[in-house]
Design an enzyme around this catalytic site. Structure first.
Site, PDB file in Angstrom:
ATOM      1  N   LYS A  22      -6.351   6.428  11.182  1.00  0.00           N
ATOM      2  CA  LYS A  22      -7.746   6.400  11.638  1.00  0.00           C
ATOM      3  C   LYS A  22      -7.726   6.151  13.141  1.00  0.00           C
ATOM      4  CE  LYS A  22      -9.253   3.564   7.856  1.00  0.00           C
ATOM      5  NZ  LYS A  22     -10.085   2.435   7.443  1.00  0.00           N
ATOM      6  N   ASP A  24      -4.465   1.770  10.934  1.00  0.00           N
ATOM      7  CA  ASP A  24      -5.877   1.532  11.242  1.00  0.00           C
ATOM      8  C   ASP A  24      -5.953   1.014  12.688  1.00  0.00           C
ATOM      9  OD1 ASP A  24      -8.627   1.168  10.706  1.00  0.00           O
ATOM     10  OD2 ASP A  24      -8.319  -0.852   9.962  1.00  0.00           O
ATOM     11  N   GLY A  29       0.769  -1.243   0.000  1.00  0.00           N
ATOM     12  CA  GLY A  29       0.000   0.000   0.000  1.00  0.00           C
ATOM     13  C   GLY A  29       0.798   1.291   0.000  1.00  0.00           C
ATOM     14  N   ASP A  59      -5.593  -0.124  -1.892  1.00  0.00           N
ATOM     15  CA  ASP A  59      -6.461  -0.870  -2.806  1.00  0.00           C
ATOM     16  C   ASP A  59      -7.860  -1.077  -2.271  1.00  0.00           C
ATOM     17  OD1 ASP A  59      -5.528  -2.891  -0.849  1.00  0.00           O
ATOM     18  OD2 ASP A  59      -6.629  -4.261  -2.139  1.00  0.00           O
ATOM     19  N   GLU A 104       4.469   3.896   5.998  1.00  0.00           N
ATOM     20  CA  GLU A 104       3.210   3.136   5.937  1.00  0.00           C
ATOM     21  C   GLU A 104       2.146   3.940   5.199  1.00  0.00           C
ATOM     22  OE1 GLU A 104       1.481   0.639   6.134  1.00  0.00           O
ATOM     23  OE2 GLU A 104       1.695  -0.540   7.951  1.00  0.00           O
ATOM     24  N   ASP A 105       1.220   3.242   4.566  1.00  0.00           N
ATOM     25  CA  ASP A 105       0.117   3.936   3.911  1.00  0.00           C
ATOM     26  C   ASP A 105      -0.900   4.440   4.934  1.00  0.00           C
ATOM     27  OD1 ASP A 105      -0.735   1.373   4.567  1.00  0.00           O
ATOM     28  OD2 ASP A 105      -1.623   0.934   2.617  1.00  0.00           O
ATOM     29  N   ARG A 108      -5.531   1.162  -6.849  1.00  0.00           N
ATOM     30  CA  ARG A 108      -4.281   1.705  -6.331  1.00  0.00           C
ATOM     31  C   ARG A 108      -3.767   2.841  -7.211  1.00  0.00           C
ATOM     32  NH1 ARG A 108      -2.193  -1.957  -2.378  1.00  0.00           N
ATOM     33  NH2 ARG A 108      -2.692  -4.117  -2.796  1.00  0.00           N
ATOM     34  N   PHE A 115     -13.601   3.243   4.928  1.00  0.00           N
ATOM     35  CA  PHE A 115     -12.657   2.477   4.114  1.00  0.00           C
ATOM     36  C   PHE A 115     -12.237   3.349   2.936  1.00  0.00           C
ATOM     37  CE2 PHE A 115     -11.161  -0.422   0.905  1.00  0.00           C
ATOM     38  CZ  PHE A 115     -10.300  -1.216   1.649  1.00  0.00           C
ATOM     39  N   VAL A 116     -10.953   3.641   2.866  1.00  0.00           N
ATOM     40  CA  VAL A 116     -10.448   4.548   1.828  1.00  0.00           C
ATOM     41  C   VAL A 116      -9.618   3.780   0.809  1.00  0.00           C
ATOM     42  CG1 VAL A 116     -10.453   6.612   3.287  1.00  0.00           C
ATOM     43  CG2 VAL A 116      -8.442   5.136   3.278  1.00  0.00           C
TER      44      VAL A 116
HETATM   45  P1  IMP Z   1      -3.805  -2.153  10.771  1.00  0.00           P
HETATM   46  O1  IMP Z   1      -2.888  -3.284  11.087  1.00  0.00           O
HETATM   47  O2  IMP Z   1      -5.222  -2.461  11.187  1.00  0.00           O
HETATM   48  O3  IMP Z   1      -3.343  -0.825  11.315  1.00  0.00           O
HETATM   49  O4  IMP Z   1      -3.909  -2.053   9.201  1.00  0.00           O
HETATM   50  C1  IMP Z   1      -2.866  -1.684   8.434  1.00  0.00           C
HETATM   51  C2  IMP Z   1      -3.047  -2.082   6.998  1.00  0.00           C
HETATM   52  O5  IMP Z   1      -4.393  -2.410   6.635  1.00  0.00           O
HETATM   53  C3  IMP Z   1      -2.668  -0.910   6.127  1.00  0.00           C
HETATM   54  O6  IMP Z   1      -1.289  -0.886   5.901  1.00  0.00           O
HETATM   55  C4  IMP Z   1      -3.490  -1.173   4.876  1.00  0.00           C
HETATM   56  O7  IMP Z   1      -2.786  -2.040   4.016  1.00  0.00           O
HETATM   57  C5  IMP Z   1      -4.736  -1.869   5.376  1.00  0.00           C
HETATM   58  N1  IMP Z   1      -5.854  -0.905   5.530  1.00  0.00           N
HETATM   59  C6  IMP Z   1      -6.343  -0.408   6.682  1.00  0.00           C
HETATM   60  N2  IMP Z   1      -7.356   0.442   6.461  1.00  0.00           N
HETATM   61  C7  IMP Z   1      -7.505   0.505   5.122  1.00  0.00           C
HETATM   62  C8  IMP Z   1      -8.388   1.265   4.259  1.00  0.00           C
HETATM   63  O8  IMP Z   1      -9.261   2.061   4.669  1.00  0.00           O
HETATM   64  N3  IMP Z   1      -8.195   1.077   2.928  1.00  0.00           N
HETATM   65  C9  IMP Z   1      -7.253   0.231   2.418  1.00  0.00           C
HETATM   66  N4  IMP Z   1      -6.409  -0.478   3.182  1.00  0.00           N
HETATM   67  C10 IMP Z   1      -6.534  -0.347   4.528  1.00  0.00           C
END
Ligand code: IMP
Length: 176
Positions: A133, A105, A46, A161, A101-102, A167, A154-155
């Site tokens: 977020k 979450d 991402g 993606d 990081e993208d 993407r 969800f973005v």
């Molecule tokens: P986390 O481990 O829950 O913080 O999630 C991290 C990963 O989940 C990110 O690096 C993204 O690849 C994916 N992700 C989380 N939220 C989104 C979203 O809204 N859109 C797309 N990918 C997401």
């Protein structure tokens, strides 16, 4: 069919807004790394577009490397488990590392990466994330260079993606 059409959700970040914020982050990173070149670690997949723009906004020598972790697959919810799919090529001991990081979450992925890389004894370990977020957080994680804080939606676009598509959108958008 026009794929470059934004969704109708609340989160909308234009190409110009993203570019302006990344310029600021690049300046801040340069300012904070006057003593040693930073080593940027891109979290695939991402973050690939954010990484490409961010490194070009840092007006000083930098090195970079790439790792890949499992994300959600095609789902929109985290499984809670992180798997390292591709490790770094270079050692990071003694380096000033910035994880790129993208989006943060739940924080589970970043928490895993911080532990993994901290054990390799970098001089410093920081985080640059384009999006966060905070309302979704399950694990508290530091973000030193943040692009935008967004609400729970969800973005997709700009590297993120939606079922592996979108993407290549130059902006970030969400659905209603
Ligand atoms: P986390 O481990 O829950 O913080 O999630 C991290 C990963 O989940 C990110 O690096 C993204 O690849 C994916 N992700 C989380 N939220 C989104 C979203 O809204 N859109 C797309 N990918 C997401």
């Amino acid at each position: 069919m026009n794929v470059f059409r934004p969704g109708n959700g609340k989160v909308q970040l234009s190409e110009a807004q993203i570019a302006a914020r990344i310029r600021e982050l690049g300046e801040q990173i340069k300012h904070d790394h006057a003593e040693q070149e930073p080593h940027l670690v891109c979290v695939l997949n991402g973050a690939f577009i954010f990484m490409a723009d961010l490194v070009r906004a840092i007006d000083m020598p930098v090195t970079m490397d790439f790792l890949a972790v499992s994300s959600y697959g095609n789902a929109q919810q985290s499984s809670g488990e992180v798997e390292l799919l591709k490790d770094l090529r270079m050692p990071i001991a003694g380096r000033q590392v910035i994880i790129v990081e993208d989006i943060v979450d739940t924080g589970i992925t970043l928490n895993y990466l911080l532990r993994l890389l901290e054990a390799r004894q970098p001089t410093s370990l920081k985080v640059a994330a384009l999006l966060s977020k905070p309302s979704r957080r399950k694990v508290e994680v530091p973000i030193h260079y943040l692009g935008f804080e967004i609400e729970d939606a969800f973005v997709y676009g700009y590297g993120l993606d939606r079922g592996q598509f979108d993407r290549n959108l130059p902006f970030i958008t969400s659905q209603a």
